[in-house]
Design a protein around this motif. Structure first.
Motif, PDB file in Angstrom:
ATOM      1  N   GLN A 150       0.838  -1.181   0.000  1.00 18.91           N
ATOM      2  CA  GLN A 150       0.000   0.000   0.000  1.00 18.91           C
ATOM      3  C   GLN A 150       0.876   1.235   0.000  1.00 18.91           C
ATOM      4  O   GLN A 150       1.661   1.444   0.926  1.00 18.91           O
ATOM      5  CB  GLN A 150      -0.898  -0.032   1.233  1.00 18.91           C
ATOM      6  N   GLN A 151       0.731   2.079  -1.004  1.00 19.23           N
ATOM      7  CA  GLN A 151       1.603   3.242  -1.112  1.00 19.23           C
ATOM      8  C   GLN A 151       1.152   4.402  -0.245  1.00 19.23           C
ATOM      9  O   GLN A 151       1.938   5.299   0.045  1.00 19.23           O
ATOM     10  CB  GLN A 151       1.672   3.676  -2.568  1.00 19.23           C
ATOM     11  N   VAL A 152      -0.129   4.431   0.101  1.00 18.77           N
ATOM     12  CA  VAL A 152      -0.660   5.465   0.981  1.00 18.77           C
ATOM     13  C   VAL A 152      -1.348   4.752   2.144  1.00 18.77           C
ATOM     14  O   VAL A 152      -2.313   4.016   1.928  1.00 18.77           O
ATOM     15  CB  VAL A 152      -1.651   6.394   0.255  1.00 18.77           C
ATOM     16  N   LYS A 153      -0.832   4.968   3.342  1.00 20.12           N
ATOM     17  CA  LYS A 153      -1.392   4.315   4.531  1.00 20.12           C
ATOM     18  C   LYS A 153      -2.214   5.316   5.321  1.00 20.12           C
ATOM     19  O   LYS A 153      -1.731   6.402   5.647  1.00 20.12           O
ATOM     20  CB  LYS A 153      -0.278   3.728   5.379  1.00 20.12           C
ATOM     21  N   GLN A 154      -3.436   4.925   5.659  1.00 21.53           N
ATOM     22  CA  GLN A 154      -4.374   5.828   6.313  1.00 21.53           C
ATOM     23  C   GLN A 154      -4.802   5.243   7.650  1.00 21.53           C
ATOM     24  O   GLN A 154      -5.048   4.046   7.776  1.00 21.53           O
ATOM     25  CB  GLN A 154      -5.601   6.028   5.415  1.00 21.53           C
ATOM     26  N   ILE A 164      -7.559  12.576  10.929  1.00 21.44           N
ATOM     27  CA  ILE A 164      -7.235  11.405  10.112  1.00 21.44           C
ATOM     28  C   ILE A 164      -5.828  11.609   9.551  1.00 21.44           C
ATOM     29  O   ILE A 164      -5.518  12.689   9.041  1.00 21.44           O
ATOM     30  CB  ILE A 164      -8.236  11.241   8.949  1.00 21.44           C
ATOM     31  N   ASN A 165      -5.023  10.565   9.677  1.00 27.04           N
ATOM     32  CA  ASN A 165      -3.631  10.666   9.275  1.00 27.04           C
ATOM     33  C   ASN A 165      -3.315   9.783   8.079  1.00 27.04           C
ATOM     34  O   ASN A 165      -3.847   8.679   7.964  1.00 27.04           O
ATOM     35  CB  ASN A 165      -2.722  10.259  10.441  1.00 27.04           C
ATOM     36  N   CYS A 166      -2.448  10.287   7.208  1.00 22.84           N
ATOM     37  CA  CYS A 166      -1.999   9.509   6.060  1.00 22.84           C
ATOM     38  C   CYS A 166      -0.496   9.650   5.896  1.00 22.84           C
ATOM     39  O   CYS A 166       0.063  10.711   6.206  1.00 22.84           O
ATOM     40  CB  CYS A 166      -2.710   9.959   4.787  1.00 22.84           C
ATOM     41  N   THR A 174      -9.302  21.264   7.510  1.00 28.73           N
ATOM     42  CA  THR A 174      -7.913  21.716   7.442  1.00 28.73           C
ATOM     43  C   THR A 174      -7.019  20.541   7.108  1.00 28.73           C
ATOM     44  O   THR A 174      -7.150  19.470   7.708  1.00 28.73           O
ATOM     45  CB  THR A 174      -7.457  22.330   8.774  1.00 28.73           C
ATOM     46  N   ILE A 175      -6.129  20.738   6.146  1.00 25.82           N
ATOM     47  CA  ILE A 175      -5.095  19.739   5.857  1.00 25.82           C
ATOM     48  C   ILE A 175      -3.780  20.277   6.408  1.00 25.82           C
ATOM     49  O   ILE A 175      -3.418  21.435   6.163  1.00 25.82           O
ATOM     50  CB  ILE A 175      -4.906  19.506   4.348  1.00 25.82           C
ATOM     51  N   SER A 176      -3.062  19.416   7.112  1.00 27.81           N
ATOM     52  CA  SER A 176      -1.699  19.725   7.533  1.00 27.81           C
ATOM     53  C   SER A 176      -0.772  18.808   6.756  1.00 27.81           C
ATOM     54  O   SER A 176      -1.066  17.624   6.584  1.00 27.81           O
ATOM     55  CB  SER A 176      -1.533  19.481   9.033  1.00 27.81           C
ATOM     56  N   PHE A 177       0.351  19.361   6.293  1.00 26.54           N
ATOM     57  CA  PHE A 177       1.259  18.581   5.447  1.00 26.54           C
ATOM     58  C   PHE A 177       2.681  18.685   5.979  1.00 26.54           C
ATOM     59  O   PHE A 177       3.171  19.774   6.265  1.00 26.54           O
ATOM     60  CB  PHE A 177       1.193  19.099   4.006  1.00 26.54           C
ATOM     61  N   ASN A 178       3.336  17.538   6.128  1.00 22.68           N
ATOM     62  CA  ASN A 178       4.722  17.479   6.582  1.00 22.68           C
ATOM     63  C   ASN A 178       5.537  16.760   5.521  1.00 22.68           C
ATOM     64  O   ASN A 178       5.546  15.529   5.465  1.00 22.68           O
ATOM     65  CB  ASN A 178       4.817  16.754   7.932  1.00 22.68           C
ATOM     66  N   LYS A 179       6.199  17.531   4.678  1.00 26.24           N
ATOM     67  CA  LYS A 179       6.900  16.951   3.536  1.00 26.24           C
ATOM     68  C   LYS A 179       8.062  16.056   3.969  1.00 26.24           C
ATOM     69  O   LYS A 179       8.276  14.983   3.417  1.00 26.24           O
ATOM     70  CB  LYS A 179       7.409  18.059   2.610  1.00 26.24           C
ATOM     71  N   SER A 180       8.809  16.482   4.970  1.00 33.25           N
ATOM     72  CA  SER A 180       9.983  15.704   5.378  1.00 33.25           C
ATOM     73  C   SER A 180       9.577  14.351   5.959  1.00 33.25           C
ATOM     74  O   SER A 180      10.257  13.346   5.778  1.00 33.25           O
ATOM     75  CB  SER A 180      10.816  16.483   6.394  1.00 33.25           C
ATOM     76  N   ALA A 181       8.450  14.329   6.638  1.00 28.01           N
ATOM     77  CA  ALA A 181       7.975  13.074   7.227  1.00 28.01           C
ATOM     78  C   ALA A 181       7.105  12.284   6.253  1.00 28.01           C
ATOM     79  O   ALA A 181       6.736  11.140   6.544  1.00 28.01           O
ATOM     80  CB  ALA A 181       7.180  13.358   8.501  1.00 28.01           C
ATOM     81  N   LYS A 182       6.774  12.881   5.139  1.00 19.71           N
ATOM     82  CA  LYS A 182       5.883  12.272   4.150  1.00 19.71           C
ATOM     83  C   LYS A 182       4.556  11.874   4.790  1.00 19.71           C
ATOM     84  O   LYS A 182       4.090  10.737   4.663  1.00 19.71           O
ATOM     85  CB  LYS A 182       6.567  11.090   3.457  1.00 19.71           C
ATOM     86  N   GLN A 183       4.003  12.847   5.514  1.00 22.36           N
ATOM     87  CA  GLN A 183       2.729  12.616   6.184  1.00 22.36           C
ATOM     88  C   GLN A 183       1.811  13.806   5.972  1.00 22.36           C
ATOM     89  O   GLN A 183       2.269  14.954   5.840  1.00 22.36           O
ATOM     90  CB  GLN A 183       2.948  12.392   7.688  1.00 22.36           C
ATOM     91  N   PHE A 200     -11.331   9.545   2.477  1.00 17.89           N
ATOM     92  CA  PHE A 200     -10.185   8.914   1.837  1.00 17.89           C
ATOM     93  C   PHE A 200      -9.117   9.969   1.553  1.00 17.89           C
ATOM     94  O   PHE A 200      -9.409  11.013   0.965  1.00 17.89           O
ATOM     95  CB  PHE A 200     -10.574   8.297   0.487  1.00 17.89           C
ATOM     96  N   CYS A 201      -7.889   9.679   1.957  1.00 20.26           N
ATOM     97  CA  CYS A 201      -6.798  10.497   1.465  1.00 20.26           C
ATOM     98  C   CYS A 201      -6.303   9.868   0.172  1.00 20.26           C
ATOM     99  O   CYS A 201      -6.546   8.687  -0.088  1.00 20.26           O
ATOM    100  CB  CYS A 201      -5.671  10.609   2.485  1.00 20.26           C
ATOM    101  N   ALA A 202      -5.653  10.654  -0.641  1.00 24.50           N
ATOM    102  CA  ALA A 202      -5.154  10.163  -1.919  1.00 24.50           C
ATOM    103  C   ALA A 202      -3.909  10.946  -2.293  1.00 24.50           C
ATOM    104  O   ALA A 202      -3.588  11.976  -1.681  1.00 24.50           O
ATOM    105  CB  ALA A 202      -6.223  10.286  -3.012  1.00 24.50           C
ATOM    106  N   ALA A 203      -3.206  10.446  -3.283  1.00 23.07           N
ATOM    107  CA  ALA A 203      -2.012  11.111  -3.770  1.00 23.07           C
ATOM    108  C   ALA A 203      -1.857  10.830  -5.248  1.00 23.07           C
ATOM    109  O   ALA A 203      -2.315   9.795  -5.753  1.00 23.07           O
ATOM    110  CB  ALA A 203      -0.780  10.611  -3.004  1.00 23.07           C
ATOM    111  N   SER A 204      -1.241  11.762  -5.924  1.00 28.02           N
ATOM    112  CA  SER A 204      -0.935  11.547  -7.337  1.00 28.02           C
ATOM    113  C   SER A 204       0.305  12.348  -7.688  1.00 28.02           C
ATOM    114  O   SER A 204       0.742  13.221  -6.934  1.00 28.02           O
ATOM    115  CB  SER A 204      -2.101  11.952  -8.231  1.00 28.02           C
TER     116      SER A 204
END
Lengths: 115, 114
Positions: free
Chosen positions: B2-6, B21-23, B63-72, B89-93
């Motif tokens: 699974q490339q995206v874990k929720q 909710i965390n991804c 609200t979305i919080s994004f942590n690029k270094s942690a990839k979360q 559902f979170c998603a990524a592309s």
């Protein structure tokens, strides 16, 4: 404006039978995607059409699945012969273009049950 | 794989509470992170999305919080209401890859009690 529609909403078939799912995207949307959610797991990408051409079919599980989009309008996804593991909810989505953040609009899904 | 874990898979909060909710993702090529909301009998609908060049984005009570270094990244629903009860559902592309196909997390069922 009508949204993405899918038919049927539910389908129950026996193993070995054939089922065809249909998706009508939002009018004017060149991009059409098929996704599947199996047993409450993540929604997984199956394939992507740009107009009538298959852009990416890397998610298709095997050759029992055949997708078509004749004329670049509606699309069909045929499963032949169906297996138990094909059960799940099949979603179709469409988007207008491939700009950086083009929204994919999802249909309500077709719930497929293979007995 | 699974490339995206929720997480979590499900969540129950009282009205006014803040479900979170965390991804987490692995593919560093991902550069677009949408959240989808799904009500029973309906398809997923885009709720809010973020690019990795910002650390936070707000739209109404979401609200979305994004942590690029942690990839979360995470979704917070402020002052939650019973009408927010849905599956998220979170998603990524990767916008640089052809096709913009979405990679989804497993989903979180949120129930907001009155």
């Amino acid at each position: 404006e009508a949204g993405v529609t899918q038919f049927p909403s539910h389908s129950v078939i026996e193993k070995g039978q054939t089922v065809t799912l249909r998706c009508d995207p939002i009018s004017g949307h060149d991009n059409l995607y098929w996704y599947r959610r199996v047993m409450g797991k993540e929604i997984k990408f199956l394939l992507h059409f740009v107009k009538e051409s298959k852009q990416d079919e890397s998610g298709m599980p095997n050759n029992r699945f055949l997708a078509e989009r004749t004329g670049g309008t509606y699309s069909t996804l045929k499963v032949q012969p169906a297996e138990l593991e094909d059960s799940g909810v099949y979603f179709c989505a469409s988007s207008h273009g491939l700009t950086r953040t083009d929204t994919q609009y999802f249909g309500p899904g077709t719930r497929l049950t293979v007995l | 794989q699974q490339q995206v874990k929720q997480s979590p898979q499900s969540l129950i909060v009282q009205k006014g509470g803040i479900p979170i909710i965390n991804c987490a993702y692995e593919n560093t090529a991902f550069d677009y992170f949408p959240w989808y909301q799904q009500f029973p009998g309906k398809g997923p609908a885009l709720l809010i999305a973020i690019r990795p060049d910002v650390s936070e984005k707000k739209e109404g009570r979401f609200t979305i919080s994004f942590n690029k270094s942690a990839k979360q990244f995470s979704l917070h629903i402020m002052d939650s209401q019973p009408g927010d009860s849905a599956t998220y559902f979170c998603a990524a592309s990767s916008l640089r890859a052809a096709g913009n196909k979405l990679t989804f997390g497993g989903g979180t069922r949120v129930l907001v009690k009155p």
